[in-house]
Write a protein that holds these residues in place. Sequence first.
Motif, PDB file in Angstrom:
ATOM      1  N   SER A 136      34.299  62.768  40.818  1.00 49.77           N
ATOM      2  CA  SER A 136      32.863  62.566  40.899  1.00 49.77           C
ATOM      3  C   SER A 136      32.526  61.666  42.074  1.00 49.77           C
ATOM      4  O   SER A 136      33.185  60.656  42.331  1.00 49.77           O
ATOM      5  CB  SER A 136      32.344  61.949  39.600  1.00 49.77           C
ATOM      6  OG  SER A 136      30.980  61.660  39.707  1.00 49.77           O
TER       7      SER A 136
ATOM      8  N   SER B 234      28.892  56.235  37.204  1.00 54.64           N
ATOM      9  CA  SER B 234      28.425  56.650  35.892  1.00 54.64           C
ATOM     10  C   SER B 234      27.064  56.015  35.644  1.00 54.64           C
ATOM     11  O   SER B 234      26.777  54.916  36.145  1.00 54.64           O
ATOM     12  CB  SER B 234      29.409  56.216  34.809  1.00 54.64           C
ATOM     13  OG  SER B 234      29.340  54.814  34.599  1.00 54.64           O
TER      14      SER B 234
ATOM     15  N   GLU C  69      25.341  64.343  35.703  1.00 55.18           N
ATOM     16  CA  GLU C  69      25.626  63.471  34.569  1.00 55.18           C
ATOM     17  C   GLU C  69      24.445  62.563  34.242  1.00 55.18           C
ATOM     18  O   GLU C  69      24.323  62.082  33.109  1.00 55.18           O
ATOM     19  CB  GLU C  69      26.872  62.618  34.846  1.00 55.18           C
ATOM     20  CG  GLU C  69      28.168  63.397  34.800  1.00 55.18           C
ATOM     21  CD  GLU C  69      28.384  64.065  33.447  1.00 55.18           C
ATOM     22  OE1 GLU C  69      28.158  63.405  32.413  1.00 55.18           O
ATOM     23  OE2 GLU C  69      28.750  65.251  33.427  1.00 55.18           O
ATOM     24  N   TYR C  70      23.586  62.343  35.223  1.00 53.82           N
ATOM     25  CA  TYR C  70      22.430  61.472  34.994  1.00 53.82           C
ATOM     26  C   TYR C  70      21.363  62.126  34.126  1.00 53.82           C
ATOM     27  O   TYR C  70      20.439  61.444  33.667  1.00 53.82           O
ATOM     28  CB  TYR C  70      21.835  61.028  36.335  1.00 53.82           C
ATOM     29  CG  TYR C  70      22.648  59.934  36.984  1.00 53.82           C
ATOM     30  CD1 TYR C  70      22.298  58.598  36.841  1.00 53.82           C
ATOM     31  CD2 TYR C  70      23.802  60.225  37.702  1.00 53.82           C
ATOM     32  CE1 TYR C  70      23.058  57.589  37.404  1.00 53.82           C
ATOM     33  CE2 TYR C  70      24.574  59.229  38.278  1.00 53.82           C
ATOM     34  CZ  TYR C  70      24.193  57.911  38.120  1.00 53.82           C
ATOM     35  OH  TYR C  70      24.956  56.904  38.673  1.00 53.82           O
TER      36      TYR C  70
END
Length: 745
Positions: A133, A137, A285-286
């Motif tokens: 990624s 995160s 992912e957000y």
Amino acid sequence: MTPIFEVKSQRDGCNHGAGQRLDFAAIKAASVGSIESLIRRWLPAGYRRGDEWVAVNPTRGDKKAGSFSISLRSGVWSDFATGESGGDMIDLYSYLNGVTLLEAAKAVDNILGVSRTPRTAKIHALPLAKPISAVMSPLDTLRDPAGFPARTLPDHEGKPRFEKAGEEGPPHHNDEARRHVYTVGTTGVRIKIIRRNHAGALNWYRVTCADGVTGWQLRKPSGYREAPFVGVSDGFDRNPFDPSQSDNALYWTEGEKDADTLRSRGALAFTFGGVGDGLPSGCEEYVRGRDVIVVADNDQPGCDHAEKKAALAVLVAKSVRVIHFPELPPKGDVTDWIQRDGTLGALEKIVAETPVYTPAIMANVARNSIKATPYAWTDPATIPRRDFIYGRHLIRKFVSATIAPGGVGKSSLIVTESLAMVSGKPLLGVQPACRLRVWLWNLEDPHEEIVRHVQATAQHFALCPRDIEGYLFVDSGRDQRLVITLTDRSGTTILEPIVDALVAELVARGIDHIVVDPFVSSHDAPENDNGAMDRIVKAWGRVAQSANCSIELVHHSRKSSAGEAETTAESARGGKALTDGCRSVRVLNRMSKAEGETAGVDVPRSYFRVFVDKGNLAPPAETSDWYHLKSIDIGNQKDGYGDSVGVVVPWQWPDLMADVTVSDLRAVQAAVSKGCYRAHPQARDWAGHALAEVLRLDLKKPKDKRKASHLLKVWLASGALKKQVDKDDRGNDRPFIIVGEWANA
């Protein structure tokens, strides 16, 4: 400028008709595995430097390679001399050739043949390893960073430029229109400066020198991980990614200005920048589990960029909507719309009236592509046998289902069977052909509860780490959702990108069997919609076929109707198309009170039986496969008892006739013939007393009394004993038991 790769026309074989939407996610995913071949084709004069491709930038008067580089791992590219950058091969092609993202996507598609490749071939062509990624995160962005990346050593020209400064960033210049500060926690880590007169943008990154001095450099440093722009200015502003905000709508804008505009109106908004900034790997992912509104600028690049974001978001988000503003002038954005007396309330009304986004799935089907295939005679000896991987229930390339009421023990049964398959041991009496890789995806329970069940089962069956590790894969729906449909007013649509991603992961991991528990959590369709259920179970069938695995759908039964004693395949909740579409359907039934009395079981609720019920014919209790839900203390409490977990173990229906011989029967008949014995078990002179005396049973013990009752019932049914009505000592008619046909010696 001559395009590096010409976009093919319809005559050249490209099937992109007018108005046809592209599957950006599929094209981007396919390009990740072909980055170096694409770059060598487009920038042949460059050279490889570690994991980067360095080349002269052909869009400007660049004479020497050095400032323009592309990551060969992620496709992220940048020119630190101009501050221009992008996130993938589509962005790069658009930049090099001066074409729209839509045209660039078509060109990349033409090269890689994504839309012309059958789905299974396309999936197998994707890289098996997940890319690292490029983003932080979401939770990490809530905390101030422990430090900053190391400053990049300057080259002979002093590049990248460095400014010693603190939180305020590099000094202001006359050509600066505005600046946007990207923060991690409350600390600035990147500043994007928009210059006047369309002179582009400069991106400054916070770094630390070897001597400990911090400052800002005009190039992305090595090891930098992207964080979104949220416009949070102090600790009192709501951060969109704070877990407390997860139920609120989240706006994904094209640029920082629009994010600031919506934030100032009270909305939650973020961005990773505009079209030129690209979309970093992992940015989706957000929006995982969120209601996402993608806000598009009113021009073709803006619409294309919004389409790309929506295609990524739909894989993980709770819902996605794309908002366009066709009433605005070209290049108009949500900020322009707000300035024209628009309000957040009016925008929310537009959002509510906008249909949920459905990804464009390319179907390159020509008019004459449907053809009847003549049957070719096949020698039966050459036909492969069905590949049963566990018992006669799980078959490779097929979907199976397990149906049961809640609380019977189906999830615990699934765990024990999964450990049997991964260990290759007959834990429940079924010998797997070999060790199998199993993906256990529980969509209800938290991960720690699944771990409790796995470890309790391993503890009971004395399994060790080498029996499990590398073969068992476990996920919780609370951490990673699995929903393969999108249902709105127009009906239920299969989310093919999710199905494709699932198949790719199954193939990459070499998984033989996947469990989806419960089935209802894997879709959002009405359960009674037979048409939707048919499409869903067939989609799972395509997964099984494409990934060469077996699939178990664990499903609840409906509430029993009056007079229903057994759970059967017909009892499955919802449309019948589900069970009709499964190759094997088995059902679980809890032991009844009557069965418990017959079997001599004191707590029948902890026992259940299983049988395959595709034909809806339930076998007798004594011929079913029986299991016991045994309570295991996993020992996770130092003082006292730990957590108690139910573990399924095999159980045999007791054969009450196993130790009874013909001689025993003759002895009982002889005893009955010498007395006057009643048929009712509450009578003082019940025939069971004579039987117990002969067979040495203690009728004060429930188990022995149940055995005596069972033996009398069996012998009455066989004719060895029979009932006869006669007068008792008070002259009343009562049923007595007498000898029927004497047993042979």
